[in-house]
Write a protein that holds these residues in place. Structure first.
Motif, PDB file in Angstrom:
ATOM      1  N   ALA A  88      32.195   7.842  27.154  1.00 42.82           N
ATOM      2  CA  ALA A  88      33.449   8.554  26.886  1.00 42.82           C
ATOM      3  C   ALA A  88      33.601   8.790  25.395  1.00 42.82           C
ATOM      4  CB  ALA A  88      34.624   7.745  27.426  1.00 42.82           C
ATOM      5  N   SER A  89      33.271   7.792  24.587  1.00 40.61           N
ATOM      6  CA  SER A  89      33.364   7.912  23.133  1.00 40.61           C
ATOM      7  C   SER A  89      32.412   8.996  22.622  1.00 40.61           C
ATOM      8  CB  SER A  89      33.037   6.546  22.509  1.00 40.61           C
ATOM      9  OG  SER A  89      32.706   6.689  21.155  1.00 40.61           O
ATOM     10  N   PHE A  90      31.215   9.004  23.200  1.00 37.29           N
ATOM     11  CA  PHE A  90      30.220  10.003  22.806  1.00 37.29           C
ATOM     12  C   PHE A  90      30.681  11.411  23.180  1.00 37.29           C
ATOM     13  CE2 PHE A  90      26.332  12.443  23.695  1.00 37.29           C
ATOM     14  CZ  PHE A  90      25.720  12.354  22.454  1.00 37.29           C
ATOM     15  N   LEU A  91      31.216  11.546  24.390  1.00 37.51           N
ATOM     16  CA  LEU A  91      31.668  12.858  24.862  1.00 37.51           C
ATOM     17  C   LEU A  91      32.877  13.344  24.071  1.00 37.51           C
ATOM     18  CD1 LEU A  91      31.259  12.476  28.724  1.00 37.51           C
ATOM     19  CD2 LEU A  91      29.756  13.663  27.111  1.00 37.51           C
ATOM     20  N   GLY A  97      29.208  18.058  16.687  1.00 36.18           N
ATOM     21  CA  GLY A  97      28.486  17.032  15.940  1.00 36.18           C
ATOM     22  C   GLY A  97      29.329  16.328  14.905  1.00 36.18           C
ATOM     23  N   GLU A  98      30.601  16.735  14.787  1.00 33.14           N
ATOM     24  CA  GLU A  98      31.489  16.069  13.829  1.00 33.14           C
ATOM     25  C   GLU A  98      32.123  14.847  14.473  1.00 33.14           C
ATOM     26  OE1 GLU A  98      32.260  17.059  10.558  1.00 33.14           O
ATOM     27  OE2 GLU A  98      30.485  18.344  10.861  1.00 33.14           O
ATOM     28  N   GLY A  99      32.440  13.877  13.685  1.00 37.58           N
ATOM     29  CA  GLY A  99      33.146  12.692  14.174  1.00 37.58           C
ATOM     30  C   GLY A  99      32.219  11.536  14.465  1.00 37.58           C
ATOM     31  N   ARG A 100      32.826  10.449  14.857  1.00 36.64           N
ATOM     32  CA  ARG A 100      32.049   9.251  15.124  1.00 36.64           C
ATOM     33  C   ARG A 100      32.224   8.831  16.570  1.00 36.64           C
ATOM     34  NH1 ARG A 100      31.982   5.358  10.311  1.00 36.64           N
ATOM     35  NH2 ARG A 100      32.028   6.775   8.559  1.00 36.64           N
ATOM     36  N   TYR A 101      31.220   8.272  17.090  1.00 41.87           N
ATOM     37  CA  TYR A 101      31.330   7.642  18.407  1.00 41.87           C
ATOM     38  C   TYR A 101      30.734   6.258  18.293  1.00 41.87           C
ATOM     39  CZ  TYR A 101      26.405   8.865  18.920  1.00 41.87           C
ATOM     40  OH  TYR A 101      25.061   8.985  18.736  1.00 41.87           O
ATOM     41  N   PHE A 102      31.073   5.417  19.226  1.00 42.91           N
ATOM     42  CA  PHE A 102      30.437   4.111  19.159  1.00 42.91           C
ATOM     43  C   PHE A 102      29.827   3.740  20.504  1.00 42.91           C
ATOM     44  CE2 PHE A 102      34.461   2.885  20.885  1.00 42.91           C
ATOM     45  CZ  PHE A 102      34.286   1.673  21.493  1.00 42.91           C
ATOM     46  N   LEU A 103      28.776   2.994  20.418  1.00 40.01           N
ATOM     47  CA  LEU A 103      28.111   2.488  21.622  1.00 40.01           C
ATOM     48  C   LEU A 103      28.475   1.013  21.733  1.00 40.01           C
ATOM     49  CD1 LEU A 103      24.597   4.098  21.137  1.00 40.01           C
ATOM     50  CD2 LEU A 103      26.509   4.934  22.512  1.00 40.01           C
ATOM     51  N   TRP A 104      29.146   0.666  22.826  1.00 36.96           N
ATOM     52  CA  TRP A 104      29.591  -0.714  23.003  1.00 36.96           C
ATOM     53  C   TRP A 104      28.456  -1.517  23.627  1.00 36.96           C
ATOM     54  CZ3 TRP A 104      34.336  -2.528  26.338  1.00 36.96           C
ATOM     55  CH2 TRP A 104      34.724  -3.809  25.888  1.00 36.96           C
TER      56      TRP A 104
END
Ligand SMILES: [Zn+2]
Length: 130
Positions: A88-91, A97-104
């Motif tokens: 969900a964070s990645f999507l 391509g802007e912004g950050r996502y995190f992998l838990w």
């Protein structure tokens, strides 16, 4: 009501009310009465101890089994939650391509290790029950 050895099937049986063998149905009239002895008190108490130990082992196995099931379910849930939130964070970042996502990853790793530990507890419980 005596225990007799059936002349036909050679089993030690308690005859039915009509005198027939409950195993093979043959008449048990005149069959040899099998003597029944009272058990040795020491042997009886050893059997009681054995039964108590078995009951305690089964109780322990039930607890382990329940704990293992909880850990397994919680581990699968935690790993799935970690994956869902990561995806969900990645999507949410979008395609620009802007912004950050995190992998838990911590949740996934912890969840899998809980799952493995849970399976281990269930295996231990199975061993106790044998
Ligand atoms: Zn019989």
């Amino acid at each position: 009501m005596a225990i007799v050895e059936c002349a036909s099937c050679k089993r030690n049986v308690i005859p039915r009310s009509d005198g027939g063998c409950p195993s093979c149905g043959a008449s048990t009239a005149g069959a040899t009465v099998v003597p029944v002895h009272h058990g040795d008190p020491a042997e009886a108490s050893a059997w009681r101890r054995h039964e108590e130990e078995k009951r305690a082992r089964m109780d322990a196995a039930r607890l382990l089994q329940a704990r293992g099931n909880q850990l397994t379910v919680a581990g699968i849930g935690l790993a799935a939650l970690g994956l869902v939130i990561s995806v969900a964070s990645f999507l949410a970042v979008g395609t620009d391509g802007e912004g950050r996502y995190f992998l838990w990853t911590g949740a996934v790793i912890a969840g899998i290790s809980m799952l493995v530990r849970g399976r281990g507890l269930i295996a231990e419980a199975k061993k106790l029950e044998d």
